[in-house]
Design an enzyme around this catalytic site. Structure first.
Site, PDB file in Angstrom:
ATOM      1  N   GLY A  70       0.646  -1.457   0.175  1.00 33.43           N
ATOM      2  CA  GLY A  70      -0.029  -0.391   0.026  1.00 33.43           C
ATOM      3  C   GLY A  70       1.150   1.116  -0.300  1.00 33.43           C
ATOM      4  O   GLY A  70       0.972   2.541   0.498  1.00 33.43           O
TER       5      GLY A  70
ATOM      6  N   GLY B  25      -0.703   4.663  -0.792  1.00 33.50           N
ATOM      7  CA  GLY B  25      -1.880   6.308   0.206  1.00 33.50           C
ATOM      8  C   GLY B  25      -0.500   6.989   0.808  1.00 33.50           C
ATOM      9  O   GLY B  25      -0.198   6.834   0.233  1.00 33.50           O
ATOM     10  N   GLN B  26      -2.285   7.597   1.753  1.00 33.33           N
ATOM     11  CA  GLN B  26      -1.244   8.489   2.207  1.00 33.33           C
ATOM     12  C   GLN B  26      -1.028   8.510   3.535  1.00 33.33           C
ATOM     13  O   GLN B  26       0.673   8.954   3.362  1.00 33.33           O
ATOM     14  CB  GLN B  26      -2.920   9.108   2.534  1.00 33.33           C
ATOM     15  CG  GLN B  26      -2.392  10.662   3.705  1.00 33.33           C
ATOM     16  CD  GLN B  26      -3.953  10.982   4.825  1.00 33.33           C
ATOM     17  OE1 GLN B  26      -4.665   9.588   5.600  1.00 33.33           O
ATOM     18  NE2 GLN B  26      -4.076  11.909   4.679  1.00 33.33           N
TER      19      GLN B  26
ATOM     20  N   ASP C 172       2.450  -2.030  -4.059  1.00 31.71           N
ATOM     21  CA  ASP C 172       1.300  -1.363  -4.486  1.00 31.71           C
ATOM     22  C   ASP C 172       0.539  -2.128  -5.998  1.00 31.71           C
ATOM     23  O   ASP C 172       1.324  -2.968  -6.406  1.00 31.71           O
ATOM     24  CB  ASP C 172       1.322   0.135  -4.678  1.00 31.71           C
ATOM     25  CG  ASP C 172      -0.463   0.476  -3.787  1.00 31.71           C
ATOM     26  OD1 ASP C 172      -1.095  -0.099  -4.243  1.00 31.71           O
ATOM     27  OD2 ASP C 172      -0.546   1.551  -2.698  1.00 31.71           O
TER      28      ASP C 172
ATOM     29  N   ASP D   6      -0.475  -7.281  -5.170  1.00 33.92           N
ATOM     30  CA  ASP D   6      -1.919  -7.483  -5.257  1.00 33.92           C
ATOM     31  C   ASP D   6      -2.236  -8.165  -3.829  1.00 33.92           C
ATOM     32  O   ASP D   6      -2.381  -9.491  -3.518  1.00 33.92           O
ATOM     33  CB  ASP D   6      -3.145  -7.399  -6.207  1.00 33.92           C
ATOM     34  CG  ASP D   6      -4.264  -7.903  -6.195  1.00 33.92           C
ATOM     35  OD1 ASP D   6      -4.771  -7.696  -4.682  1.00 33.92           O
ATOM     36  OD2 ASP D   6      -5.460  -8.030  -6.580  1.00 33.92           O
TER      37      ASP D   6
ATOM     38  N   TYR E 195     -15.174  -0.677   8.167  1.00 33.17           N
ATOM     39  CA  TYR E 195     -14.059  -0.175   7.983  1.00 33.17           C
ATOM     40  C   TYR E 195     -13.757  -0.888   9.528  1.00 33.17           C
ATOM     41  O   TYR E 195     -11.970  -1.377   9.721  1.00 33.17           O
ATOM     42  CB  TYR E 195     -13.007   1.323   7.794  1.00 33.17           C
ATOM     43  CG  TYR E 195     -11.698   1.972   7.984  1.00 33.17           C
ATOM     44  CD1 TYR E 195     -11.183   1.133   7.216  1.00 33.17           C
ATOM     45  CD2 TYR E 195     -12.153   2.861   9.228  1.00 33.17           C
ATOM     46  CE1 TYR E 195      -9.918   2.048   7.721  1.00 33.17           C
ATOM     47  CE2 TYR E 195     -10.833   2.792   9.113  1.00 33.17           C
ATOM     48  CZ  TYR E 195      -9.874   2.584   9.000  1.00 33.17           C
ATOM     49  OH  TYR E 195      -8.046   2.937   8.445  1.00 33.17           O
TER      50      TYR E 195
ATOM     51  N   LYS F  82     -10.903  -3.655  11.333  1.00 39.82           N
ATOM     52  CA  LYS F  82     -10.010  -3.257  12.240  1.00 39.82           C
ATOM     53  C   LYS F  82      -9.386  -4.063  13.451  1.00 39.82           C
ATOM     54  O   LYS F  82      -9.162  -4.107  13.785  1.00 39.82           O
ATOM     55  CB  LYS F  82      -9.783  -1.848  12.362  1.00 39.82           C
ATOM     56  CG  LYS F  82      -9.372  -0.693  11.111  1.00 39.82           C
ATOM     57  CD  LYS F  82      -7.931  -0.925  10.366  1.00 39.82           C
ATOM     58  CE  LYS F  82      -8.012  -1.015   9.287  1.00 39.82           C
ATOM     59  NZ  LYS F  82      -6.031  -1.520   8.500  1.00 39.82           N
TER      60      LYS F  82
ATOM     61  N   ILE G 232      -5.222  11.909   9.884  1.00 42.69           N
ATOM     62  CA  ILE G 232      -3.506  12.110   9.349  1.00 42.69           C
ATOM     63  C   ILE G 232      -3.881  12.926   8.774  1.00 42.69           C
ATOM     64  O   ILE G 232      -4.353  13.258   8.165  1.00 42.69           O
ATOM     65  CB  ILE G 232      -2.573  10.677   8.944  1.00 42.69           C
ATOM     66  CG1 ILE G 232      -2.964   9.412  10.390  1.00 42.69           C
ATOM     67  CG2 ILE G 232      -1.913  11.632   8.960  1.00 42.69           C
ATOM     68  CD1 ILE G 232      -1.803   8.255   9.124  1.00 42.69           C
TER      69      ILE G 232
END
Ligand code: SER
Length: 316
Positions: free
Chosen positions: A9, A12-13, A35, A50, A140, A144, A170
């Site tokens: 990932g 991502g951010q 990614d 993936d 989500y 988690k 964030i």
């Protein structure tokens, strides 16, 4: 043994900024970014992965003799609600794939990002403790909570050294978040420096826990580098930064942009935010691995505005 890190990932951010920080710390050749596709500004070693495909994760781990994995791929809170079953499938399956590869290939350490989204109606809203009751309201959040428990399971049953923190929202200038409930707190700075009106999808007084990206990245590396015996919480650590509402961030921005205009149009994300803590008690993280945030709302605002002004001057 040399440290070789796989970041899943990496576009991502968090992934983009963390990959760079890990490259600076451990050497660019020792970080394998991955990614679904290569990021435009990706530098260093990159593999297309993936994470739904366990064989592909294993192949990359074996090829690069990976000793640590940071698994950052997930669908966030707001986007997750558009397709709950798909979100569940992706968030949980990719994580179980990573844990299984870590177990079979003897990966030394694994990082799992959890979130304030694990809390729901059953948790107190102010200074929410680490061991609060977890009844999340989003898919989500459910994924988690599940992921945190799998982390602890693999630690207790197989000795996989998994470490995790519950990120607040964030805020960073280097990358954009996608599909989260706290995304407004990044977007608002972009609108301010561009002198545009901001339409906020939360109410003016919707306070949430937040953190500056530099603090979040430092916390991530600190928890991963702490001696194993210091990591007492094997589900996930609460991580505090600061706490503010849209109204409070607007007031700070207006110190620099007095004409800044904001409309409030709360949507379904307001319902998500209402079930989350307003502020976080992170005393376990402070005690076990000496966590201490550096950025307050004013230093975040100054840094965001200065960095974004530079970015836009370069590209416009
Ligand atoms: N920032 C995330 C979101 O809003 C929470 O982990 O979904």
């Amino acid at each position: 043994m040399e440290t070789k890190i796989l970041v899943i990932g990496a576009n991502g951010q968090v992934g983009r900024v963390l990959t760079k920080a890990l490259q600076d710390r451990y050497g660019i050749e020792n970080i394998i970014a991955s990614d679904l596709q290569k990021g435009e500004d990706s530098e260093g070693v990159f593999e297309v992965v993936d994470a739904m495909n366990i064989d592909r994760i294993k192949e990359v781990v074996v090829k690069h003799r990976i000793t640590q994995i940071y698994h950052l791929a997930a669908i966030l809170s707001a986007r997750g609600e558009e397709n709950p079953l798909k979100t569940w499938n992706i968030n949980v399956k990719t994580w179980l794939n990573v844990l299984e590869v870590a177990r079979t290939e003897q990966v030394k350490k694994v990082f799992y990002p959890s979130s304030i989204a694990v809390f729901g109606r059953g948790a107190s809203k102010n200074n929410t403790p680490n061991d609060a009751y977890l009844d999340p309201s989003t898919v989500y959040g459910i994924s988690k909570v599940d992921g945190e428990n799998w982390a602890q399971y693999y630690y207790l049953k197989y000795g996989v050294d998994v470490r995790s923190i519950r990120y607040p929202g964030i805020i960073g200038y280097q990358s954009l978040p996608g599909g989260g409930t706290t995304d407004y707190a990044v977007d608002i700075y972009h609108k301010a420096v561009l002198n545009e009106t901001f339409t906020c999808f939360l109410k003016e007084d919707a306070a949430l826990p937040m953190i500056f990206i530099d603090d979040a990245i430092r916390a991530t590396i600190e928890v991963m580098e702490a001696p194993a015996e210091n990591i007492k919480v094997r589900t996930s650590y609460n991580l505090g930064g600061i706490s503010f509402s849209p109204g409070e961030i607007v007031a700070e921005i207006r110190e620099l942009y007095p004409e800044f205009k904001v409309n409030y149009k709360p949507d379904f994300r307001q319902d998500i935010a209402e079930n989350w803590p307003k502020s976080i008690d992170d005393s376990e993280a402070r005690m076990d691995w000496s966590w201490k945030p550096k950025y307050d709302l004013w230093s975040i605002t100054e840094t965001m505005v200065n960095k974004l002004k530079k970015q836009y001057e370069l590209t416009i």
